[in-house]
Scaffold this active site. Structure first.
Site, mmCIF file in Angstrom:
data_model
loop_
_atom_site.group_PDB
_atom_site.id
_atom_site.type_symbol
_atom_site.label_atom_id
_atom_site.label_comp_id
_atom_site.label_asym_id
_atom_site.label_seq_id
_atom_site.Cartn_x
_atom_site.Cartn_y
_atom_site.Cartn_z
ATOM 1 N N GLU A 20 0.807 -1.215 0.000
ATOM 2 C CA GLU A 20 0.000 0.000 0.000
ATOM 3 C C GLU A 20 0.847 1.276 0.000
ATOM 4 O O GLU A 20 0.338 2.364 -0.294
ATOM 5 C CB GLU A 20 -0.918 0.011 1.224
ATOM 6 C CG GLU A 20 -2.022 -1.039 1.207
ATOM 7 C CD GLU A 20 -3.091 -0.762 0.170
ATOM 8 O OE1 GLU A 20 -3.066 0.317 -0.448
ATOM 9 O OE2 GLU A 20 -3.942 -1.646 -0.047
ATOM 10 N N GLU A 64 7.072 -22.189 7.599
ATOM 11 C CA GLU A 64 7.405 -21.256 8.672
ATOM 12 C C GLU A 64 8.352 -21.870 9.699
ATOM 13 O O GLU A 64 8.932 -21.167 10.516
ATOM 14 C CB GLU A 64 6.136 -20.762 9.369
ATOM 15 C CG GLU A 64 5.423 -21.800 10.209
ATOM 16 C CD GLU A 64 4.148 -21.251 10.840
ATOM 17 O OE1 GLU A 64 4.050 -21.327 12.073
ATOM 18 O OE2 GLU A 64 3.277 -20.734 10.103
#
Length: 306
Positions: free
Chosen positions: A87, A118
């Protein structure tokens, strides 16, 4: 860090006593319960305000001197980091490399589950090496439960390279300890759906990232008042926003604002400086460069000369 097979003690893994009958609630009761629990996300961010403020200060200072900001995470935490980074270019006209999201499993993990990745701390270390992190950079590790090896590996490698390191987790520091420059704990409590940290923990994390990235950009002069004067005019919605900012701040008609925007090369900040000082594009551009692209500082400089 606790053994990865023993996570039941973590705050984010505990059972919420308020939702023991979750599967028996009416739809309205279900929504009311969620709404009540979500208030805790806002409260958790408020309690971390000092650490968030320190993060903004440290990150802005590093970026001001040529550094970059990285978010590192896996699963929901990684996706939130990538989202916040993505953004920044349209909102603040920053280059894509200034704020970057690193997610375990890479781009593919944005749209499909990659939870097994992960657990590889070495992948986190490799991600830091690949991006050639230096002492100028800021690395923010995000892990709701606090134990994600990918994140710990990345933070450890970043710290060894002299980078500023920030940790964001939703468990208290006595449950997961870590050596970083700023330790942010967003204690939202047990989830409505036990262990589903995409809920309150994810909401609190998104709120925190909103604060951090916006605060850093404000400190870097990307905002004038509360207007995004570095907005990238790349589509009709953003052009309309740019014209509204110009019209609101200058009193110009939409047509005149459009002409000014074109004269400035579609840069709202420069357009405002040109209008308020009478400078042409090249002179205004040079003045902004002299003041690290800070509009308010550039305007003050012209007043002193006058």
């Amino acid at each position: 860090m606790q053994n990865l097979q023993e996570r039941g003690h973590l705050l984010t893994e505990q059972v919420n006593p308020n939702s023991l009958n979750l599967d028996q609630l009416s739809c309205l009761e279900f929504v009311e319960l969620f709404n009540s629990e979500d208030q805790k996300a806002v409260a958790a961010v408020e309690k971390a305000k000092n650490q968030l403020a320190e993060t903004i200060e440290r990150a802005a200072e590093r970026l001001r001197h040529g550094g970059r900001l990285f978010y590192v995470g896996a699963g929901t935490s990684g996706r939130l980091g990538v989202l916040d980074a993505a953004e920044c270019p349209p909102t603040f006209c920053t280059p894509p490399e200034l704020v970057q999201g690193i997610i375990a499993g890479g781009a593919g993990a944005l749209v499909r589950s990659s939870e097994d990745l992960e657990d590889r701390s070495q992948d986190g270390e490799a991600a830091i090496a690949q991006r050639q992190i230096t002492q100028l950079d800021v690395v923010i590790g995000i892990t709701a439960g606090g134990t994600t090896p990918f994140v710990h590996g990345a933070l450890s490698a970043a710290r060894q390279r002299g980078a500023t390191t920030i940790f964001i987790a939703c468990v208290p520091d006595d449950q997961v300890k870590i050596n970083v420059d700023v330790d942010i704990r967003l204690l939202t409590g047990p989830e409505v759906l036990a262990g589903s940290t995409r809920l309150k923990a994810g909401t609190a994390t998104k709120l925190a990232l909103n604060i951090i990235s916006t605060g850093v950009m404000v400190k870097l002069g990307k905002v004038y008042g509360n207007r995004m004067v570095d907005v990238a005019v790349t589509n009709q919605k953003l052009r309309d926003r740019a014209l509204r900012i110009l019209s609101d701040l200058t009193g110009l008609s939409r047509e005149a604002a459009n002409l000014l925007l074109e004269r400035s090369g579609k840069w709202v900040k420069l357009a405002l400086l040109m209008h308020w000082t009478g400078l042409e594009k090249e002179e205004g551009d040079r003045l902004l460069s002299e003041h690290q692209s800070n509009l308010r500082a550039a305007i003050e400089a012209t007043k002193k000369k006058g």
